[in-house]
Design an enzyme around this catalytic site. Structure first.
Site: not given
Length: 146
Positions: A8, A39-40, A67-68
């Site tokens: 991440d 994704e973050n 999921n983000h």
């Protein structure tokens, strides 16, 4: 062949670290392919197109997500424009973007990358094990590394 996977990337500090450190890491590790979970990368949760471009311009070959990924609506159109950003492959049919793809390294090696989302504490996604079985059949035809 070395493939560099980075976990991440969180917000602006994470993007800055990638911009600063990735060129040296690629050189030091002789990385043929760089895959980063992004994704973050926008504000600590989600991914906006400008953050995705920043990471891709820094030398990232492929961005994965989870999921983000749909936190910001601007990413929806971008997912269909740039297949270097993957959303989970086990999202329902019709979801924007792609969940896997083949990449060719500078040496000509075809690498298959699959992005899947687990189902613990997550709803609305297909079984990752069944999903990957269908994808592997397609990837094995061309990809030497998966």
């Amino acid at each position: 062949m070395n493939i560099l996977f980075l976990g991440d990337v969180i917000g602006k500090p994470g993007r800055k670290a990638v911009r600063s450190l990735l060129p040296r890491l690629i050189h030091r590790e002789a990385a043929a392919l760089v895959v980063v979970n992004g994704e973050n990368a926008s504000g600590g949760i989600g991914l906006k197109p400008d953050s995705a471009r920043e990471l891709l311009d820094a030398g990232v070959d492929l961005l994965t997500s989870g999921n983000h990924i749909f936190r910001y609506k601007e990413i929806i159109e971008f997912l269909d424009e740039d297949e270097r950003v993957l959303r989970p492959a086990n999202y329902p049919p019709g979801t924007p973007g792609v969940g896997w793809r083949e990449m060719t390294t500078p040496a000509g090696v075809v690498v298959g990358v699959i992005n899947l989302l687990g189902r613990v504490f997550t709803t609305g996604v297909d079984c990752p094990f069944q999903t990957v079985e269908g994808i592997l059949g397609k990837l094995r035809q061309r990809a030497r590394v998966i």
